[in-house]
Write a protein that holds these residues in place. Structure first.
Motif, mmCIF file in Angstrom:
data_model
loop_
_atom_site.group_PDB
_atom_site.id
_atom_site.type_symbol
_atom_site.label_atom_id
_atom_site.label_comp_id
_atom_site.label_asym_id
_atom_site.label_seq_id
_atom_site.Cartn_x
_atom_site.Cartn_y
_atom_site.Cartn_z
ATOM 1 N N ILE A 65 0.464 -1.401 0.110
ATOM 2 C CA ILE A 65 0.695 -0.029 0.495
ATOM 3 C C ILE A 65 0.398 0.985 0.489
ATOM 4 O O ILE A 65 0.458 2.090 -0.666
ATOM 5 C CB ILE A 65 -0.366 -0.197 1.436
ATOM 6 C CG1 ILE A 65 -1.445 -1.148 1.355
ATOM 7 C CG2 ILE A 65 -1.783 1.150 1.816
ATOM 8 C CD1 ILE A 65 -2.737 -1.650 2.670
ATOM 9 N N GLN A 66 1.970 1.176 0.680
ATOM 10 C CA GLN A 66 2.868 2.331 1.180
ATOM 11 C C GLN A 66 3.322 2.445 -0.601
ATOM 12 O O GLN A 66 4.114 3.894 -1.260
ATOM 13 C CB GLN A 66 3.967 2.488 2.382
ATOM 14 C CG GLN A 66 3.164 2.209 3.593
ATOM 15 C CD GLN A 66 3.876 1.972 4.723
ATOM 16 O OE1 GLN A 66 4.703 1.222 4.579
ATOM 17 N NE2 GLN A 66 3.263 3.078 5.660
ATOM 18 N N ALA A 67 3.785 1.875 -1.129
ATOM 19 C CA ALA A 67 4.770 2.071 -2.200
ATOM 20 C C ALA A 67 3.879 2.037 -3.501
ATOM 21 O O ALA A 67 4.233 3.346 -3.926
ATOM 22 C CB ALA A 67 5.075 0.267 -2.570
ATOM 23 N N ALA A 68 2.713 1.095 -3.078
ATOM 24 C CA ALA A 68 1.509 1.786 -4.428
ATOM 25 C C ALA A 68 1.389 3.879 -4.407
ATOM 26 O O ALA A 68 1.227 4.291 -5.209
ATOM 27 C CB ALA A 68 0.455 1.509 -4.289
ATOM 28 N N LEU A 69 1.083 4.173 -2.888
ATOM 29 C CA LEU A 69 0.857 5.542 -2.702
ATOM 30 C C LEU A 69 2.116 6.377 -3.568
ATOM 31 O O LEU A 69 1.812 7.676 -3.512
ATOM 32 C CB LEU A 69 0.284 6.035 -1.100
ATOM 33 C CG LEU A 69 -0.898 4.952 -1.112
ATOM 34 C CD1 LEU A 69 -1.246 4.731 0.786
ATOM 35 C CD2 LEU A 69 -2.128 6.183 -1.439
ATOM 36 N N ASP A 70 3.430 5.907 -3.473
ATOM 37 C CA ASP A 70 4.283 6.685 -2.982
ATOM 38 C C ASP A 70 4.829 6.787 -4.729
ATOM 39 O O ASP A 70 5.113 7.756 -4.844
ATOM 40 C CB ASP A 70 5.588 6.478 -2.937
ATOM 41 C CG ASP A 70 5.308 6.460 -1.040
ATOM 42 O OD1 ASP A 70 4.854 7.269 -0.695
ATOM 43 O OD2 ASP A 70 6.913 5.814 -0.161
ATOM 44 N N ALA A 71 4.271 5.535 -5.605
ATOM 45 C CA ALA A 71 4.843 5.805 -6.893
ATOM 46 C C ALA A 71 3.773 5.673 -7.360
ATOM 47 O O ALA A 71 3.802 6.679 -9.254
ATOM 48 C CB ALA A 71 4.792 3.891 -7.119
ATOM 49 N N ARG A 72 1.809 6.313 -7.268
ATOM 50 C CA ARG A 72 1.463 7.059 -8.139
ATOM 51 C C ARG A 72 1.562 8.712 -8.239
ATOM 52 O O ARG A 72 2.556 9.231 -8.019
ATOM 53 C CB ARG A 72 -0.221 6.645 -7.460
ATOM 54 C CG ARG A 72 -0.291 8.118 -6.568
ATOM 55 C CD ARG A 72 -1.568 7.820 -5.370
ATOM 56 N NE ARG A 72 -2.045 8.431 -4.705
ATOM 57 C CZ ARG A 72 -2.894 8.291 -3.602
ATOM 58 N NH1 ARG A 72 -4.193 8.017 -4.204
ATOM 59 N NH2 ARG A 72 -2.399 8.833 -1.988
ATOM 60 N N SER A 73 1.441 8.694 -9.491
ATOM 61 C CA SER A 73 1.572 10.686 -9.964
ATOM 62 C C SER A 73 1.903 11.668 -8.962
ATOM 63 O O SER A 73 -0.056 11.386 -8.290
ATOM 64 C CB SER A 73 1.059 10.347 -11.010
ATOM 65 O OG SER A 73 -0.132 10.672 -11.638
ATOM 66 N N THR A 74 1.977 12.692 -9.030
ATOM 67 C CA THR A 74 2.067 13.340 -7.187
ATOM 68 C C THR A 74 0.935 14.744 -8.496
ATOM 69 O O THR A 74 0.902 14.534 -9.625
ATOM 70 C CB THR A 74 3.236 13.946 -7.607
ATOM 71 O OG1 THR A 74 3.876 15.145 -8.811
ATOM 72 C CG2 THR A 74 3.919 13.329 -7.006
ATOM 73 N N ALA A 89 -6.024 0.852 6.120
ATOM 74 C CA ALA A 89 -6.972 2.222 6.035
ATOM 75 C C ALA A 89 -5.751 3.346 7.191
ATOM 76 O O ALA A 89 -5.537 4.098 6.709
ATOM 77 C CB ALA A 89 -8.030 1.928 6.782
ATOM 78 N N ALA A 90 -5.153 2.826 8.041
ATOM 79 C CA ALA A 90 -4.276 3.085 8.619
ATOM 80 C C ALA A 90 -2.567 3.321 8.481
ATOM 81 O O ALA A 90 -2.545 4.494 7.988
ATOM 82 C CB ALA A 90 -3.742 2.586 9.963
ATOM 83 N N ALA A 91 -2.603 2.687 6.845
ATOM 84 C CA ALA A 91 -1.368 2.986 5.921
ATOM 85 C C ALA A 91 -1.805 4.090 5.272
ATOM 86 O O ALA A 91 -0.578 3.977 4.483
ATOM 87 C CB ALA A 91 -1.033 1.606 5.658
#
Length: 334
Positions: free
Chosen positions: A152-161, A193-195
């Motif tokens: 999840i954290q990797a997905a959030l960091d990898a998506r476009s800004t 959810a917390a992630a």
């Protein structure tokens, strides 16, 4: 063919606008209903039926592309290819099933970038062990919860800004109910959810009571799968208003229209095998007034004709149609 189809070819709805529309719909009072699609044509039909979003079903794509069950046979390359077809075919927000992310958290980085580039409005990843399987089938295994948190954290960091409302949503699915029970599914839902996951998706719970408890105990937006495609279902089929009242923001019907289409094909092919050409003639006659009565127009040849008139030499095009035999698309006004 309406002029907006011509405009769609030339100026597809930007991904940022689709994502904003999906977030607005999810935030509004009510529930977003997203039928499943396994190809561009079905995605277009979902839009023309008036739904606000479409869900690219992993099971449906696996079934239609391979002719085999959903047991983790598709690759990222194949799924991302279908994602691009669906986005091109519709102006709706498209929610994509990315299975387990096609590997660990490191692999998820590329998966997110591929779907982001395809124009996905939302992308779902799950906590199953690879090779995964359709969520409603027994025999699933799940990875350690902390490994899913890393995905999840990797997905959030990898998506476009960019502005938050224009970023692809990351949906975290847990399949823990089958192998470990409801309490573990709830624990994982709270952890995901917390992630930072934008939405939590508990798949294959066993009753309305379980879905209600999950919704009450897991914070944030939640997704409901109106799946279960056997007469002896383990997952319930509930009225949409009941799902909304529980607190779910999104409900998907992944395989419903696809199974309906396959049923129609089976029935038609049986008639064709038994009665031959006469059966198809009668079938065509029964389509009078139906949108697919003229398949050429329905599939968009009128849009191509309009684009020809706009961009190609008019005398050459006129001569091609005048001297050639075959169906002649109507030249619609701009």
């Amino acid at each position: 063919m309406p002029s907006d189809h011509v405009d769609r070819w030339l100026s597809p709805v930007p991904p940022a606008l689709r994502r904003r529309r999906l977030r607005e719909a999810l935030a509004a009072q009510g529930i977003v209903v997203a039928p499943g699609a396994d190809n561009g044509m079905t995605a277009r039909l979902v839009e023309e039926a008036g739904f606000p979003a479409v869900y690219m079903t992993g099971s449906g794509v696996a079934n239609s592309l391979t002719g085999k069950p959903d047991v983790g046979l598709l690759t990222l390359t194949e799924t991302a290819m279908m994602a691009r077809f669906l986005v091109e075919a519709t102006g709706l927000p498209v929610i994509f099933d990315a299975d387990d992310g096609y590997g660990n958290a490191i692999n998820v980085i590329r998966t997110v970038r591929e779907f982001d580039a395809a124009g996905a409005s939302a992308m779902q990843i799950e906590d199953q062990v690879s090779p995964k399987r359709c969520g409603s089938i027994a025999g699933k295994e799940v990875i350690p919860a902390q490994d899913m948190v890393g995905k999840i954290q990797a997905a959030l960091d990898a998506r476009s800004t960019g502005p938050q409302e224009e970023r692809m949503l990351v949906i975290a699915r847990t399949d823990a109910r089958g192998p470990h029970g409801l309490d573990e599914a709830i624990r994982r839902g709270r952890l995901y959810a917390a992630a930072g996951a934008d939405m939590i998706f508990p798949d294959a719970l066993l009753s309305a009571e379980e879905y209600a408890r999950f919704a009450a105990e897991v914070p944030g937006p939640k997704m409901f799968n109106m799946g279960g495609y056997a007469r002896a279902r383990t997952t319930p089929k509930l009225p949409i208003e009941d799902v909304q009242a529980m607190g779910y923001a999104l409900v998907i019907f992944p395989l419903a229209s696809i199974r309906a289409g396959v049923r129609a094909q089976i029935d038609f092919l049986a008639g064709l095998r038994n009665r031959g050409t006469q059966y198809e003639i009668e079938h065509i006659a029964a389509l009078e007034g139906h949108p697919v009565e003229n398949w050429y127009d329905f599939s968009g040849i009128g849009t191509v004709r309009a684009l020809e008139a706009r961009y190609l030499d008019p005398d050459r095009i006129a001569k091609r149609y005048e001297t050639g035999a075959g169906y002649r698309p109507v030249l619609l006004p701009e």
